[in-house]
Design a protein around this motif. Sequence first.
Motif, short mmCIF file in Angstrom:
data_model
loop_
_atom_site.label_atom_id
_atom_site.label_comp_id
_atom_site.label_asym_id
_atom_site.label_seq_id
_atom_site.Cartn_x
_atom_site.Cartn_y
_atom_site.Cartn_z
N MET A 44 0.85 -1.18 0.00
CA MET A 44 0.00 0.00 0.00
C MET A 44 0.89 1.24 0.00
O MET A 44 2.01 1.20 0.47
N ALA A 45 0.34 2.34 -0.49
CA ALA A 45 1.16 3.55 -0.58
C ALA A 45 0.30 4.80 -0.50
O ALA A 45 -0.91 4.75 -0.70
N TRP A 46 0.96 5.90 -0.20
CA TRP A 46 0.35 7.23 -0.23
C TRP A 46 1.04 8.06 -1.32
O TRP A 46 2.27 8.06 -1.42
N PHE A 47 0.22 8.76 -2.08
CA PHE A 47 0.70 9.70 -3.08
C PHE A 47 0.05 11.05 -2.82
O PHE A 47 -0.93 11.16 -2.07
N ARG A 48 0.58 12.08 -3.46
CA ARG A 48 -0.05 13.40 -3.36
C ARG A 48 0.12 14.14 -4.67
O ARG A 48 1.04 13.87 -5.44
N GLN A 49 -0.80 15.07 -4.90
CA GLN A 49 -0.73 15.89 -6.10
C GLN A 49 -1.15 17.31 -5.76
O GLN A 49 -2.28 17.54 -5.32
N ALA A 50 -0.24 18.23 -5.96
CA ALA A 50 -0.51 19.65 -5.76
C ALA A 50 -0.99 20.24 -7.09
O ALA A 50 -0.67 19.73 -8.15
N PRO A 51 -1.74 21.34 -7.03
CA PRO A 51 -2.23 21.96 -8.26
C PRO A 51 -1.09 22.31 -9.21
O PRO A 51 -0.09 22.90 -8.80
N GLY A 52 -1.23 21.91 -10.45
CA GLY A 52 -0.23 22.22 -11.45
C GLY A 52 1.01 21.37 -11.40
O GLY A 52 1.96 21.61 -12.16
N LYS A 53 1.02 20.37 -10.52
CA LYS A 53 2.20 19.51 -10.39
C LYS A 53 1.82 18.06 -10.65
O LYS A 53 0.65 17.68 -10.57
N GLU A 54 2.83 17.26 -10.96
CA GLU A 54 2.59 15.84 -11.16
C GLU A 54 2.37 15.13 -9.82
O GLU A 54 2.85 15.60 -8.78
N ARG A 55 1.67 14.02 -9.90
CA ARG A 55 1.47 13.22 -8.69
C ARG A 55 2.81 12.63 -8.25
O ARG A 55 3.59 12.15 -9.09
N GLU A 56 3.07 12.66 -6.96
CA GLU A 56 4.34 12.14 -6.45
C GLU A 56 4.08 11.16 -5.32
O GLU A 56 3.14 11.30 -4.54
N GLY A 57 4.94 10.16 -5.24
CA GLY A 57 4.87 9.19 -4.16
C GLY A 57 5.37 9.78 -2.87
O GLY A 57 6.35 10.52 -2.86
N VAL A 58 4.70 9.45 -1.77
CA VAL A 58 5.05 9.99 -0.46
C VAL A 58 5.64 8.90 0.43
O VAL A 58 6.72 9.07 1.01
N ALA A 59 4.92 7.77 0.53
CA ALA A 59 5.37 6.69 1.42
C ALA A 59 4.72 5.39 0.99
O ALA A 59 3.63 5.39 0.43
N LEU A 60 5.42 4.30 1.24
CA LEU A 60 4.85 2.98 0.95
C LEU A 60 5.12 2.03 2.11
O LEU A 60 6.02 2.25 2.92
N ILE A 61 4.29 0.99 2.14
CA ILE A 61 4.47 -0.04 3.15
C ILE A 61 4.28 -1.39 2.48
O ILE A 61 3.27 -1.65 1.82
N HIS A 62 5.29 -2.22 2.61
CA HIS A 62 5.25 -3.55 2.00
C HIS A 62 4.32 -4.46 2.81
O HIS A 62 3.90 -4.12 3.91
N GLY A 63 4.06 -5.64 2.28
CA GLY A 63 3.22 -6.61 2.96
C GLY A 63 3.76 -7.03 4.33
O GLY A 63 2.98 -7.42 5.21
N ASN A 64 5.06 -6.93 4.52
CA ASN A 64 5.66 -7.28 5.82
C ASN A 64 5.81 -6.06 6.72
O ASN A 64 6.49 -6.14 7.74
N SER A 65 5.19 -4.94 6.32
CA SER A 65 5.15 -3.69 7.08
C SER A 65 6.47 -2.92 7.11
O SER A 65 6.60 -1.96 7.87
N THR A 66 7.42 -3.29 6.29
CA THR A 66 8.58 -2.42 6.14
C THR A 66 8.17 -1.23 5.28
O THR A 66 7.27 -1.34 4.44
#
Length: 124
Positions: free
Chosen positions: A34-56
């Motif tokens: 699972m992961a979190w992304f964000r997108q600001a107005p006028g900018k491309e979507r960027e990855g913020v954080a991810l968590i693997h199945g083992n919670s790393t």
Amino acid sequence: QVHLVESGGGSVQAGGSLRLSCAASVYGYSSSCMAWFRQAPGKEREGVALIHGNSTTSYADSVKGRFTVSKDNAKNTLYLQMDSLKPEDTAMYYCAAHLTFYCGGLLDYEYGYWGQGTQVTVSS
């Protein structure tokens, strides 16, 4: 059927904190990337954080040390704790699912399932 619903966004002053939640209806959620992304107005979507199945976890450099991603497998919920918020963190935040154990990275094309987003606004 995969269904993701974010909540917890809002307006906060710089230096403040918010916790985002993502309620997930995902078969095999506890072992899914699972992961979190964000997108600001006028900018491309960027990855913020991810968590693997083992919670790393892994973070974008821009949020490292300030944001923490976690998940509660019993509640099928993904979280993003955001501390020391800055105006440049202002964006629509999305959770995303990649139905594999390990995430490939923070590249949006790798994730096939997305929530509708929750707005975070940080004022100076």
